[in-house]
Motif scaffolding. Structure first.
Motif, PDB file in Angstrom:
ATOM      1  N   ILE B 496       0.842  -1.199   0.000  1.00  0.00           N
ATOM      2  CA  ILE B 496       0.000   0.000   0.000  1.00  0.00           C
ATOM      3  C   ILE B 496       0.881   1.255   0.000  1.00  0.00           C
ATOM      4  CG2 ILE B 496      -1.606   1.328   1.451  1.00  0.00           C
ATOM      5  CD1 ILE B 496      -2.678  -1.516   2.344  1.00  0.00           C
ATOM      6  N   SER B 497       1.888   1.255   0.861  1.00  0.00           N
ATOM      7  CA  SER B 497       2.794   2.411   0.916  1.00  0.00           C
ATOM      8  C   SER B 497       3.448   2.658  -0.434  1.00  0.00           C
ATOM      9  CB  SER B 497       3.903   2.176   1.952  1.00  0.00           C
ATOM     10  OG  SER B 497       3.354   2.060   3.235  1.00  0.00           O
ATOM     11  N   MET B 498       3.802   1.561  -1.117  1.00  0.00           N
ATOM     12  CA  MET B 498       4.495   1.708  -2.404  1.00  0.00           C
ATOM     13  C   MET B 498       3.645   2.477  -3.416  1.00  0.00           C
ATOM     14  SD  MET B 498       6.214  -2.068  -2.740  1.00  0.00           S
ATOM     15  CE  MET B 498       7.023  -1.840  -4.326  1.00  0.00           C
ATOM     16  N   GLN B 499       2.340   2.271  -3.332  1.00  0.00           N
ATOM     17  CA  GLN B 499       1.481   2.954  -4.300  1.00  0.00           C
ATOM     18  C   GLN B 499       1.428   4.453  -4.013  1.00  0.00           C
ATOM     19  OE1 GLN B 499      -2.148   0.658  -5.374  1.00  0.00           O
ATOM     20  NE2 GLN B 499      -1.272  -0.977  -4.124  1.00  0.00           N
ATOM     21  N   ALA B 500       1.373   4.809  -2.713  1.00  0.00           N
ATOM     22  CA  ALA B 500       1.403   6.232  -2.365  1.00  0.00           C
ATOM     23  C   ALA B 500       2.773   6.815  -2.689  1.00  0.00           C
ATOM     24  CB  ALA B 500       1.070   6.416  -0.887  1.00  0.00           C
ATOM     25  N   ALA B 501       3.820   6.017  -2.461  1.00  0.00           N
ATOM     26  CA  ALA B 501       5.185   6.485  -2.723  1.00  0.00           C
ATOM     27  C   ALA B 501       5.372   6.803  -4.203  1.00  0.00           C
ATOM     28  CB  ALA B 501       6.195   5.421  -2.281  1.00  0.00           C
ATOM     29  N   GLU B 502       4.815   5.955  -5.050  1.00  0.00           N
ATOM     30  CA  GLU B 502       4.924   6.177  -6.499  1.00  0.00           C
ATOM     31  C   GLU B 502       4.317   7.519  -6.884  1.00  0.00           C
ATOM     32  OE1 GLU B 502       6.337   3.732  -8.765  1.00  0.00           O
ATOM     33  OE2 GLU B 502       6.355   5.555  -9.993  1.00  0.00           O
ATOM     34  N   ILE B 503       3.169   7.812  -6.304  1.00  0.00           N
ATOM     35  CA  ILE B 503       2.485   9.074  -6.612  1.00  0.00           C
ATOM     36  C   ILE B 503       3.295  10.260  -6.083  1.00  0.00           C
ATOM     37  CG2 ILE B 503       0.375  10.445  -6.198  1.00  0.00           C
ATOM     38  CD1 ILE B 503      -0.300   8.036  -7.841  1.00  0.00           C
ATOM     39  N   LEU B 504       3.846  10.121  -4.875  1.00  0.00           N
ATOM     40  CA  LEU B 504       4.531  11.246  -4.243  1.00  0.00           C
ATOM     41  C   LEU B 504       5.986  11.383  -4.692  1.00  0.00           C
ATOM     42  CD1 LEU B 504       3.086  10.921  -0.611  1.00  0.00           C
ATOM     43  CD2 LEU B 504       2.424  12.554  -2.397  1.00  0.00           C
ATOM     44  N   GLY B 505       6.462  10.396  -5.440  1.00  0.00           N
ATOM     45  CA  GLY B 505       7.825  10.483  -5.955  1.00  0.00           C
ATOM     46  C   GLY B 505       8.887  10.324  -4.882  1.00  0.00           C
ATOM     47  N   ILE B 506       8.572   9.570  -3.839  1.00  0.00           N
ATOM     48  CA  ILE B 506       9.555   9.329  -2.773  1.00  0.00           C
ATOM     49  C   ILE B 506       9.714   7.818  -2.599  1.00  0.00           C
ATOM     50  CG2 ILE B 506       9.128  11.518  -1.572  1.00  0.00           C
ATOM     51  CD1 ILE B 506       7.323  10.012   0.383  1.00  0.00           C
ATOM     52  N   PRO B 507      10.798   7.368  -1.949  1.00  0.00           N
ATOM     53  CA  PRO B 507      10.973   5.914  -1.780  1.00  0.00           C
ATOM     54  C   PRO B 507       9.970   5.323  -0.788  1.00  0.00           C
ATOM     55  CG  PRO B 507      12.975   7.139  -1.139  1.00  0.00           C
ATOM     56  CD  PRO B 507      11.915   8.146  -1.394  1.00  0.00           C
ATOM     57  N   ILE B 566       1.152  26.390  -9.356  1.00  0.00           N
ATOM     58  CA  ILE B 566       2.113  25.438  -8.769  1.00  0.00           C
ATOM     59  C   ILE B 566       1.812  24.053  -9.299  1.00  0.00           C
ATOM     60  CG2 ILE B 566       2.875  24.348  -6.612  1.00  0.00           C
ATOM     61  CD1 ILE B 566       2.099  27.206  -5.387  1.00  0.00           C
ATOM     62  N   ASP B 567       2.871  23.367  -9.674  1.00  0.00           N
ATOM     63  CA  ASP B 567       2.675  22.016 -10.218  1.00  0.00           C
ATOM     64  C   ASP B 567       3.591  21.033  -9.500  1.00  0.00           C
ATOM     65  OD1 ASP B 567       1.477  20.117 -11.709  1.00  0.00           O
ATOM     66  OD2 ASP B 567       1.962  21.011 -13.666  1.00  0.00           O
ATOM     67  N   PHE B 568       3.332  19.754  -9.765  1.00  0.00           N
ATOM     68  CA  PHE B 568       4.099  18.694  -9.102  1.00  0.00           C
ATOM     69  C   PHE B 568       4.449  17.627 -10.129  1.00  0.00           C
ATOM     70  CE2 PHE B 568       4.000  14.479  -7.049  1.00  0.00           C
ATOM     71  CZ  PHE B 568       5.044  14.632  -6.161  1.00  0.00           C
ATOM     72  N   GLU B 569       5.700  17.260 -10.187  1.00  0.00           N
ATOM     73  CA  GLU B 569       6.130  16.217 -11.111  1.00  0.00           C
ATOM     74  C   GLU B 569       7.385  15.559 -10.571  1.00  0.00           C
ATOM     75  OE1 GLU B 569       7.055  17.029 -15.419  1.00  0.00           O
ATOM     76  OE2 GLU B 569       4.871  17.380 -15.418  1.00  0.00           O
ATOM     77  N   ASN B 570       7.490  14.249 -10.736  1.00  0.00           N
ATOM     78  CA  ASN B 570       8.694  13.519 -10.332  1.00  0.00           C
ATOM     79  C   ASN B 570       9.178  13.888  -8.932  1.00  0.00           C
ATOM     80  OD1 ASN B 570       8.940  12.069 -12.705  1.00  0.00           O
ATOM     81  ND2 ASN B 570       9.938  13.812 -13.722  1.00  0.00           N
ATOM     82  N   GLY B 571       8.260  14.027  -8.022  1.00  0.00           N
ATOM     83  CA  GLY B 571       8.655  14.289  -6.640  1.00  0.00           C
ATOM     84  C   GLY B 571       9.046  15.732  -6.361  1.00  0.00           C
ATOM     85  N   THR B 572       8.833  16.638  -7.309  1.00  0.00           N
ATOM     86  CA  THR B 572       9.223  18.034  -7.096  1.00  0.00           C
ATOM     87  C   THR B 572       8.020  18.967  -7.288  1.00  0.00           C
ATOM     88  OG1 THR B 572      11.392  17.501  -7.972  1.00  0.00           O
ATOM     89  CG2 THR B 572      10.840  19.840  -7.826  1.00  0.00           C
ATOM     90  N   PHE B 573       7.887  19.897  -6.332  1.00  0.00           N
ATOM     91  CA  PHE B 573       6.876  20.953  -6.462  1.00  0.00           C
ATOM     92  C   PHE B 573       7.577  22.154  -7.087  1.00  0.00           C
ATOM     93  CE2 PHE B 573       5.399  18.235  -3.118  1.00  0.00           C
ATOM     94  CZ  PHE B 573       4.020  18.185  -3.303  1.00  0.00           C
ATOM     95  N   PHE B 574       6.917  22.786  -8.055  1.00  0.00           N
ATOM     96  CA  PHE B 574       7.559  23.940  -8.677  1.00  0.00           C
ATOM     97  C   PHE B 574       6.516  24.956  -9.154  1.00  0.00           C
ATOM     98  CE2 PHE B 574       6.489  22.603 -12.980  1.00  0.00           C
ATOM     99  CZ  PHE B 574       6.343  21.218 -12.837  1.00  0.00           C
ATOM    100  N   ALA B 575       7.014  26.178  -9.269  1.00  0.00           N
ATOM    101  CA  ALA B 575       6.154  27.250  -9.785  1.00  0.00           C
ATOM    102  C   ALA B 575       6.220  27.192 -11.307  1.00  0.00           C
ATOM    103  CB  ALA B 575       6.653  28.598  -9.279  1.00  0.00           C
TER     104      ALA B 575
END
Ligand SMILES: Cc1cc2nc3c(=O)[nH]c(=O)nc-3n(C[C@H](O)[C@H](O)[C@H](O)COP(=O)(O)OP(=O)(O)OC[C@H]3O[C@@H](n4cnc5c(N)ncnc54)[C@H](O)[C@@H]3O)c2cc1C
Lengths: 288, 759
Positions: B496-507, B566-575
């Motif tokens: 379950i954690s892995m699925q959230a991790a994939e979305i959030l771009g973290i291990p 503000i957008d989010f991609e590959n684990g990074t938030f950016f303007a």
């Protein structure tokens, strides 16, 4: 389970004294792999458990030229760890390596197996085919009983009040001797024999059978010495025809029950199959 | 939502991280149900019926009450005993009156081991001793322990007030709780036109899931009238629902804390001990613990039903299946509810058959009330269908895999029970089986004195969806605490954690997942139906997506920008308009305190269906024709697994199912004595396979993503137990030339079929 006292005598006299005094309420503890399970299961209601492992005679293991003396508390692994024993007593080794598991073999031995006296005991048929004798000590003296006469029914034996097993003695039958033991279980471990057979063969100088012994387990109220089948081989050439005939006689010497582990017919059939196989294996082991 | 077609770009999905529960489990620190200790704890012992069927005349507890060290004694009369009422667990409904009678009988005992009274004392030995002093008077009745005896004329009736529903007809004084029929096309006519028709009747015995950890519960009933329960279970919320219903209280009065669980396989969904411990606690004022002995686990928990299944199938001259008919009679145990409804859905599922009739019978017998066991009902059904399918393939001189491919169900195939298949992987699995090394290999040389045979069979499980919730909190060090309510039987905290991790771009290792109690976790249905990685994983995806929105909000505070910039991609938030403004997940986490503290989110799902899955298994075995001993020497399980989240788990789960299926096929059975009791109530004589009985089991995972899940997850855990029984029977046929219609195919049965011994 109720609380009980634990005693660990260091001499035979002491042990026999305690056993005699408490009668039914005391039992010897060797490896404990049967006894502790039985106490927990409510089979015995004991007030004393007598640990016999501190008595020197019961830990003796002496492999002389003529005979092997096995103290009643010697665990299985001591046998297969000793190559000289493996060579002369192959039937014993078959049993020592299949009883339970490594853990069980590290604690338990043939003494406990014999005194527990179940029809399915894996130690008893091999002892019979090795012509073993049980040495017993009681308050009023000692006596010896051939292993085939030791068990008297499921879980019962010739030991009287205050008597205990001290050791088991087996003759060394030399180079022209081979023995084997195998049980049939549906799985590959942790099971009780549906049927089991031990066999031994000693050849004379002409290559004929001087003596053969066949013993059966799990197919009657006690382990069975199949005397007719054994006798049938005497003086014969050790060949397929002789083995098949002996196997068929052995089948008629057992009286199995039907239960969850197998039907009577299945057990008889297995006795025949295994007897032939064990005779072949015994023969193969001669001089090997 | 994540697009399934992105699958090859995953960073976390498809990897094998160290599982979050791993350290505690391998070091022995994990706390299982029976480990819980509370101040003042006392132990319960339960008095059980020695008879399989009897009227309970009286229970005299007076002698037990006088035993030194006894705190409380109870009988079934101490439970509220409600009129019939039904509760819905999502996966199956439960009649509370029957459940209560099952937990402690007041009128009749319906199987050996049925609880009738209980004692709580200072330790378990005193409790056992006091329990032995309870005097119970029974009036013994004739017992029936299989579906044939239970349905004979004049059979003793188990439940006097049971009104059977026999295809819509109400029937009184019957042991057949229900008969259902699904019909499609005109099977009778189609059989007349068939080139080949094979009809066989199969028998199977009751088997147990065989989890190593016995059932356990610890409970307190406090002065405020609240009940707290600690237990190992497949569902803390269902335990709460059942306990509250049986004790006749509101759910919020009951709090259930699930502890680590040592196996369940469906058997730890029902409850047995919780209301008993709670009632004894109410009477004694102490926390009360109960742990079942293994013999009671066998005799008084919820094994899988045995039964009798007749399958008739017909083909046209090209080998196309044109008609199928079956009657599935399963033993429910002492109360209605065998897995027949599921068996009906699975029995012909791998095939496209235009004319089908499926009758299902739910029959009460004097055995423990059956429960779910891994794909409940489907292994039994597959043994029957797959054996007949193999016989038909033989009659057509066709390769059995080709025969299955010719007849395979696919997207759009309508099952007799009305379901039209969505995207499924049945044909892909068969293709992979056909292309496997195993199927293409020579048989090889058997062990000395043995004959080698090869067999093949397929199986199906529909999987379920249901309700799940996941809550996330971002700590300021960038680690995410994940709380979920699905109890973790097989490593789902990680999947379950892995699925959230994939979305959030973290291990995945940046997660701290916890299975919460019923007052800290959001609602979740049972861990069953192969739903947890699918449905709770889906909830985790939603929670992660919601968390991104919360975190964008936080960025907008820090950067004084509008959230939509503000957008989010590959684990990074950016303007989006200023490339200089960006935060990795961890950097942002470190800045959260100034924007309102740790960020949190939640995700919930209520999924109506799940993607069903198929398996095809190939087995090679060596059988000794003189002793009937069988050893499995090679095994390959091919399965449609959707998208693989955690390959090592996926493989392990499939191997575990195969092992259980092999046990069912070869040796496992409730061996019933004439008095209606089970003879083999220990692992010595209930012959589950040991490690030495198992070959290495090869697994071929076929990834056919499930369009109903953001990553394409399908349930995996249940399908693998379905094909083995039939596959083993087929291999024995290959070796010995005889078909087997009765399970288990134990040595004595093999000798009997070979004509070497009588029955
Ligand atoms: C997991 C497991 C697996 C097992 N597998 C097998 C198996 O494969 N085959 C098999 O045959 N058995 C098996 N057993 C049973 C048991 O291990 C054997 O019977 C073993 O040989 C008993 O030896 P012990 O030293 O542990 O006996 P104990 O338990 O110490 O004693 C057994 C009995 O004999 C009595 N006794 C012991 N020593 C003496 C003595 N000197 N004089 C008089 N009475 C005495 C004891 O009081 C007791 O009643 C298994 C047991 C377990 C727990």
């Amino acid at each position: 389970m109720q609380p009980f006292a634990y005693s660990a005598p260091t001499t035979l006299e002491e042990a026999v004294e305690i056993l005699d005094k408490h009668g039914e309420k005391a039992r010897p503890l060797a490896g404990g792999t049967d006894l502790l399970v039985q106490i927990r299961g409510g089979r015995f209601d004991l007030d004393t458990v007598v640990d016999i492992k501190k008595i020197p005679e019961l830990n003796e293991i002496s492999n002389g030229n003529d005979e092997l003396v096995l103290g009643a508390a010697v665990p299985c692994h001591k046998l297969y760890d000793d190559p000289s024993i493996s060579k002369s007593y192959p039937g014993l080794i078959d049993a020592a390596t299949l009883i339970g598991s490594i853990q069980i073999q590290s604690r338990s031995g043939f003494g406990g197996n014999l005194c527990n006296s179940t029809p399915s005991a894996d130690g008893i048929a091999p002892l019979i085919v090795h012509s073993a004798v049980a040495n017993i000590q009681g308050k009023s003296g000692s006596r010896s009983v051939p292993v085939e006469d030791f068990c008297t029914g499921p879980g019962s034996n010739v030991l009287g009040k205050g008597e205990m097993l001290v050791s088991i003695t087996m003759p060394n039958k030399g180079d022209k001797f081979g023995a084997a033991y195998e049980r049939f279980i549906p799985r590959n471990e942790m099971d009780i024999a549906v049927a089991a057979v031990g066999a031994s063969i000693m050849l004379d100088s002409n290559g004929k059978i001087a003596e053969a012994k066949i013993a059966l387990a799990s197919v009657g109220p006690t382990p069975i010495f199949a005397t007719k089948a054994s006798e049938s081989l005497k003086g014969k050439e050790p060949n397929e025809a002789a083995f098949k005939e002996a196997a068929s006689i052995a089948k008629s010497e057992c009286s199995p029950i039907e239960d969850m582990r197998g039907t009577a017919d299945q057990r008889k059939h297995l006795v025949e199959v295994l007897t032939e196989r064990m005779l072949i294996k015994s023969l193969e082991r001669i001089g090997g | 939502m994540v697009n399934v077609s992105d699958s090859k770009n995953y960073k976390v999905i498809g990897t094998n991280p160290i599982r979050h529960d791993g350290y505690d489990k391998v070091t022995g620190r994990a706390v299982y149900g029976a480990d819980i200790k509370l101040p003042g704890l006392i132990w319960a012992s339960i008095v059980r019926s020695p008879h399989a069927h009897a009227v309970l005349k009286s229970v005299d507890t007076s002698a037990a009450e006088k035993v030194d060290g006894v705190f409380a004694v109870m009988t079934g009369k101490d439970l509220p005993h409600l009129a019939d009422s039904w509760i819905d667990h999502g996966e199956g409904t439960e009649n509370v009156a029957w459940s209560s009678e099952n937990i402690m009988a007041t009128k009749k005992v319906l199987y050996k081991g049925h609880a009738v009274a209980a004692v709580a004392a200072k330790d378990r030995y005193v409790a056992d001793y006091a329990a032995s002093k309870i005097k119970v008077e029974y009036e013994e009745l004739e017992s029936v322990t299989n579906v044939e005896d239970a349905t004979k004329e004049g059979a003793p009736i188990l439940l006097e007030d049971l009104v059977g529903d026999h295809i819509g007809k109400k029937v009184e004084k019957t042991n057949i709780a229900s008969v259902t029929r699904h019909e499609f096309g005109d099977p009778d006519k189609a059989f007349q036109d068939a080139e080949h028709v094979v009809e066989r009747t199969f028998t199977l015995q009751m088997v147990h899931q065989g989890y190593i950890e016995p059932h356990n519960a610890t409970a307190t009933w406090d002065e405020e009238g609240r009940v707290k329960v600690w237990t190992s279970t497949q569902g803390a919320f269902p335990v709460r629902t059942s306990t509250a219903a049986i004790l006749d209280m509101d759910v919020s009065k009951v709090k259930v804390t699930p502890l680590e669980i040592g196996g369940g396989f469906g058997g730890k969904i029902p409850i047995y001990l919780e209301p008993v411990c709670a009632t004894l606690s109410k009477k004694s004022g102490r926390p009360v613990k109960a742990v079942m002995e293994r013999s009671n686990v066998f005799q008084a928990s919820g094994p899988a039903p045995g039964g009798t299944i007749t399958v008739k199938m017909g083909t046209d001259k090209n080998g196309k299946l044109i008609a199928a008919d079956t009657s599935i009679k399963l033993e429910a145990g002492g109360f209605p509810g065998a897995a027949v409804g599921a068996a009906v859905q699975c029995i012909f599922a791998p095939y496209e058959i235009a004319n089908t009739r499926i009758d299902g019978y739910d029959i009460v017998v004097n055995k423990p009330k059956s429960a779910a066991y891994r794909a409940p009902g489907s292994p039994q059904a597959a043994f029957a269908t797959e054996t007949v399918v193999n016989e038909l393939a033989d009659l057509h001189g066709m390769d059995p895999v080709d025969f299955r491919l010719l007849n395979a169900s696919k997207e759009g195939t309508r099952r007799a029970d009305g379901v039209v298949f969505p995207v499924i992987g049945n044909e892909e699995v068969l293709d992979a089986a056909k292309a496997s090394d195993h199927w293409k290999s020579e048989l090889g040389t058997p062990m000395k004195g043995r004959i080698r045979g090869r067999g093949v069979a397929s199986g199906y499980w529909f999987n379920v969806g249901l309700k799940s919730t996941v809550n996330l909190t971002v700590n300021t060090d960038g680690v995410v605490a994940l709380v979920e309510g699905s109890t973790d039987i097989g490593g789902t905290r990680t999947s379950i954690s892995m699925q959230a991790a994939e979305i959030l771009g973290i291990p995945a290792t940046d997660f701290r997942p916890t299975v919460g109690d019923t007052e800290t976790a959001g609602y979740a249905d049972v861990t069953g139906g192969s739903r947890t990685t699918y449905a709770t994983g889906f909830a985790a995806v939603k929670a992660a997506e919601n968390l991104i929105e919360v975190l964008k909000e936080r960025c907008s505070i820090i950067w004084s920008l509008d959230k939509q910039d503000i957008d989010f991609e590959n684990g990074t938030f950016f303007a989006t308009k200023d490339p200089e403004l960006k935060f990795t997940f961890k950097q942002l986490a470190a800045n959260l305190d100034s924007t309102g503290g740790p960020a949190a989110s939640s995700g919930s799902v209520d999924l109506e269906s799940a993607g069903g899955a198929f398996g095809t298994h190939i087995v090679d075995l060596d059988v000794d024709p003189d002793t009937g001993k069988t050893d499995i020497v090679r095994y390959t399980a091919v399965q449609d697994v959707g998208t693989v989240i955690y390959p090592a788990y996926c493989r392990g789960n499939i191997q575990g199912g195969v092992v259980q299926g092999i046990g069912w096929g070869l040796n496992e059975e409730y061996f019933m004595k004439d008095d209606g009791s089970q003879a083999n109530t220990s692992y010595l004589d209930y012959r589950m396979p040991t490690a030495l009985d198992m070959p290495n089991i090869d697994v071929i995972m076929v990834e056919k993503p499930n369009p109903g899940h953001p990553f394409g997850v399908r349930g995996v855990g249940e399908v693998p137990i379905c094909p083995p029984i039939a596959a083993i029977g087929d291999a024995l046929h290959d070796a010995l030339g005889k078909r087997f219609y009765d399970a288990p195919m134990k040595p004595g049965r093999i000798l009997n079929v070979l004509g070497k011994i009588s029955d």
